[in-house]
Design a protein around this motif. Structure first.
Motif, PDB file in Angstrom:
ATOM      1  N   MET A 111      -8.046  -0.956  -9.096  1.00 22.40           N
ATOM      2  CA  MET A 111      -6.756  -0.276  -9.039  1.00 22.40           C
ATOM      3  C   MET A 111      -6.288  -0.126  -7.597  1.00 22.40           C
ATOM      4  O   MET A 111      -5.099  -0.262  -7.289  1.00 22.40           O
ATOM      5  CB  MET A 111      -6.862   1.104  -9.710  1.00 22.40           C
ATOM      6  CG  MET A 111      -7.032   1.055 -11.207  1.00 22.40           C
ATOM      7  SD  MET A 111      -7.321   2.707 -11.909  1.00 22.40           S
ATOM      8  CE  MET A 111      -5.784   3.530 -11.485  1.00 22.40           C
ATOM      9  N   ALA A 112      -7.238   0.163  -6.705  1.00 21.88           N
ATOM     10  CA  ALA A 112      -6.877   0.327  -5.288  1.00 21.88           C
ATOM     11  C   ALA A 112      -6.307  -0.971  -4.726  1.00 21.88           C
ATOM     12  O   ALA A 112      -5.335  -0.965  -3.966  1.00 21.88           O
ATOM     13  CB  ALA A 112      -8.101   0.764  -4.487  1.00 21.88           C
ATOM     14  N   MET A 113      -6.924  -2.099  -5.092  1.00 18.94           N
ATOM     15  CA  MET A 113      -6.422  -3.379  -4.611  1.00 18.94           C
ATOM     16  C   MET A 113      -4.972  -3.597  -5.060  1.00 18.94           C
ATOM     17  O   MET A 113      -4.119  -4.037  -4.279  1.00 18.94           O
ATOM     18  CB  MET A 113      -7.299  -4.507  -5.117  1.00 18.94           C
ATOM     19  CG  MET A 113      -6.886  -5.880  -4.613  1.00 18.94           C
ATOM     20  SD  MET A 113      -7.659  -7.228  -5.533  1.00 18.94           S
ATOM     21  CE  MET A 113      -6.853  -7.017  -7.131  1.00 18.94           C
ATOM     22  N   ARG A 114      -4.669  -3.293  -6.311  1.00 17.06           N
ATOM     23  CA  ARG A 114      -3.311  -3.449  -6.806  1.00 17.06           C
ATOM     24  C   ARG A 114      -2.361  -2.479  -6.108  1.00 17.06           C
ATOM     25  O   ARG A 114      -1.211  -2.809  -5.820  1.00 17.06           O
ATOM     26  CB  ARG A 114      -3.278  -3.222  -8.312  1.00 17.06           C
ATOM     27  CG  ARG A 114      -3.926  -4.353  -9.107  1.00 17.06           C
ATOM     28  CD  ARG A 114      -3.943  -4.053 -10.576  1.00 17.06           C
ATOM     29  NE  ARG A 114      -4.433  -5.203 -11.334  1.00 17.06           N
ATOM     30  CZ  ARG A 114      -4.888  -5.150 -12.581  1.00 17.06           C
ATOM     31  NH1 ARG A 114      -4.932  -3.978 -13.197  1.00 17.06           N
ATOM     32  NH2 ARG A 114      -5.303  -6.233 -13.197  1.00 17.06           N
ATOM     33  N   ALA A 115      -2.870  -1.280  -5.827  1.00 14.51           N
ATOM     34  CA  ALA A 115      -2.025  -0.288  -5.154  1.00 14.51           C
ATOM     35  C   ALA A 115      -1.631  -0.752  -3.755  1.00 14.51           C
ATOM     36  O   ALA A 115      -0.523  -0.464  -3.287  1.00 14.51           O
ATOM     37  CB  ALA A 115      -2.748   1.057  -5.086  1.00 14.51           C
ATOM     38  N   TYR A 116      -2.541  -1.460  -3.066  1.00 14.26           N
ATOM     39  CA  TYR A 116      -2.214  -2.004  -1.744  1.00 14.26           C
ATOM     40  C   TYR A 116      -0.924  -2.826  -1.828  1.00 14.26           C
ATOM     41  O   TYR A 116      -0.005  -2.674  -1.015  1.00 14.26           O
ATOM     42  CB  TYR A 116      -3.347  -2.917  -1.240  1.00 14.26           C
ATOM     43  CG  TYR A 116      -4.459  -2.236  -0.468  1.00 14.26           C
ATOM     44  CD1 TYR A 116      -5.017  -1.047  -0.906  1.00 14.26           C
ATOM     45  CD2 TYR A 116      -4.969  -2.808   0.675  1.00 14.26           C
ATOM     46  CE1 TYR A 116      -6.066  -0.449  -0.214  1.00 14.26           C
ATOM     47  CE2 TYR A 116      -6.014  -2.231   1.386  1.00 14.26           C
ATOM     48  CZ  TYR A 116      -6.557  -1.048   0.930  1.00 14.26           C
ATOM     49  OH  TYR A 116      -7.582  -0.450   1.620  1.00 14.26           O
ATOM     50  N   GLY A 117      -0.869  -3.729  -2.811  1.00 13.33           N
ATOM     51  CA  GLY A 117       0.296  -4.589  -2.943  1.00 13.33           C
ATOM     52  C   GLY A 117       1.546  -3.825  -3.311  1.00 13.33           C
ATOM     53  O   GLY A 117       2.632  -4.088  -2.776  1.00 13.33           O
ATOM     54  N   ILE A 118       1.427  -2.866  -4.233  1.00 18.01           N
ATOM     55  CA  ILE A 118       2.594  -2.087  -4.667  1.00 18.01           C
ATOM     56  C   ILE A 118       3.163  -1.275  -3.510  1.00 18.01           C
ATOM     57  O   ILE A 118       4.379  -1.255  -3.277  1.00 18.01           O
ATOM     58  CB  ILE A 118       2.208  -1.164  -5.842  1.00 18.01           C
ATOM     59  CG1 ILE A 118       1.876  -2.008  -7.080  1.00 18.01           C
ATOM     60  CG2 ILE A 118       3.317  -0.172  -6.151  1.00 18.01           C
ATOM     61  CD1 ILE A 118       1.299  -1.212  -8.236  1.00 18.01           C
ATOM     62  N   LEU A 119       2.299  -0.612  -2.767  1.00 15.95           N
ATOM     63  CA  LEU A 119       2.760   0.221  -1.659  1.00 15.95           C
ATOM     64  C   LEU A 119       3.393  -0.632  -0.546  1.00 15.95           C
ATOM     65  O   LEU A 119       4.412  -0.256   0.034  1.00 15.95           O
ATOM     66  CB  LEU A 119       1.602   1.051  -1.111  1.00 15.95           C
ATOM     67  CG  LEU A 119       1.089   2.147  -2.058  1.00 15.95           C
ATOM     68  CD1 LEU A 119      -0.267   2.659  -1.607  1.00 15.95           C
ATOM     69  CD2 LEU A 119       2.092   3.296  -2.147  1.00 15.95           C
TER      70      LEU A 119
END
Length: 363
Positions: free
Chosen positions: A262-270
């Motif tokens: 989830m953190a990896m995906r959050a990097y891209g979203i942010l």
């Protein structure tokens, strides 16, 4: 196939003497022992472990049921190998004990577990370890003749001895340390609420806030994942959860994620919203899948799930039960891991005023 009687005739001794050499249960002179061993080698005699087990009630066998072999994910970098790491820990602990580990894979079918347990009982295993694919309640059949049983990464209603990750302590340690680094608005984007890990980690999150005198804000805790994998839906849920967090009047300075994926995906979203990491907002994960956590930029702060240690503890617990070294524990044995601090979380020296519902303020 040579028998014990063939060995006795070849060595010129009685079958009882051959039995004493094999089992070490009586005095035998060295010269006689050498003659028996030479005869066994000449005839290619292989002792029957099954027969010896029936006589001594000790087979030297430990059974292990897992789904780690058949359900290994295709993308290890994103999901890790929790079950396999537990199995490896068990194997490392059993290997030096002169015991043989027999591993059977479920093939992803839980309905095979009763038959696998019956098969292990037929082989007279002295104990069995069942490895769950994640922290959850399991239901194992009562199988006569199976010996001692330990559950790794799971538990049951019968109170079978088990080893579990200390999820509550891990989240507590992460949030407590983040607070000492100046973060007081800490968002938590959780795994599915149905998971035991979510319940326990949320309790750790809340306790860390309470111990620091910070009020619990329900708006800062959002379920952002699904129990059944669906990458498209999971990405949508995470986007929505981050959007809600950034839309708060007082947005968080740190986002804790349910896991490293989830953190990896959050990097891209942010970053798609124009935010700098960790300059504008800090990120933390959970699991410490090093292939993922150490290659992200910035490297991810996360809590280690000690799967290998859980496997070792499960094996140690089983061996203590087999040897009857005290009573079986009435509570789960909890295994904790460290917080791995990396560059995705930075100390906060002042409130962040650069984050808006859209993203980063233009300067």
């Amino acid at each position: 196939m040579a028998t014990i009687y063939d060995v006795a005739r070849s060595a010129g001794v009685s079958p009882k003497t051959v039995s004493r050499v094999l089992n070490g249960d009586g005095p035998v002179g060295q010269r006689t022992r050498d003659k028996v061993e030479k005869a066994m080698s000449k005839l290619g005699y292989v002792p029957s472990n099954a027969a010896r087990a029936m006589r001594s009630n000790r087979s030297g066998l430990v059974g292990l049921i897992t789904g780690a072999i058949s359900s290994t994910p295709s993308n290890v970098e994103l999901s890790g190998l929790p079950e396999l790491f537990i199995v490896q820990g068990i194997q490392r602990a059993i290997e030096p004990l002169n015991m043989t580990l027999m591993i059977s894979d479920t093939g992803g079918r839980l309905d095979r577990v009763p038959q696998l347990m019956r098969t292990f009982a037929e082989h007279r295993v002295e104990g069995l370890i069942y490895v769950a694919d994640y922290h959850k309640k399991v239901d194992l059949p009562d199988t006569p003749g199976i010996g001692k049983v330990v559950i790794a990464n799971g538990y049951d209603e019968q109170g079978t001895p088990c080893v579990l990750p200390h999820d509550e302590k891990g989240q507590y340690a992460l949030v407590s340390e983040a607070i000492t680094k100046g973060h007081r608005r800490i968002g938590y984007l959780t795994l599915a609420n149905a998971l035991d890990a979510t319940r326990l980690r949320t309790a750790g999150y809340a306790r860390a806030l309470a111990d620091a005198g910070i009020a619990y804000d329900p708006a800062l805790v959002i379920e952002a994942d699904m129990a059944e994998p669906d990458p498209e839906v999971e990405t949508q849920l995470l986007w929505d959860a981050i959007d809600r967090m950034l839309g708060l009047e007082n947005p968080p300075t740190l986002l804790c994620m349910g896991n490293d994926r989830m953190a990896m995906r959050a990097y891209g979203i942010l970053r798609s919203r124009g935010l700098n990491l960790p300059g504008d907002i800090s990120i933390a994960g959970y699991d410490n899948y090093r292939t993922l956590a150490e290659t992200l930029y910035p490297p991810l702060t996360t809590v280690e799930l000690p799967y290998a240690a859980m496997g070792v503890r499960a094996a140690q617990l089983l061996m203590s039960l087999i040897r009857e070294e005290g009573q079986a524990p009435s509570e789960p044995q909890l295994v904790s891991g460290p917080v791995c601090w990396r560059d995705s979380v930075v100390p906060l020296v002042k409130p962040n005023t650069n984050v808006t519902p859209i993203g980063r303020k233009k300067t």
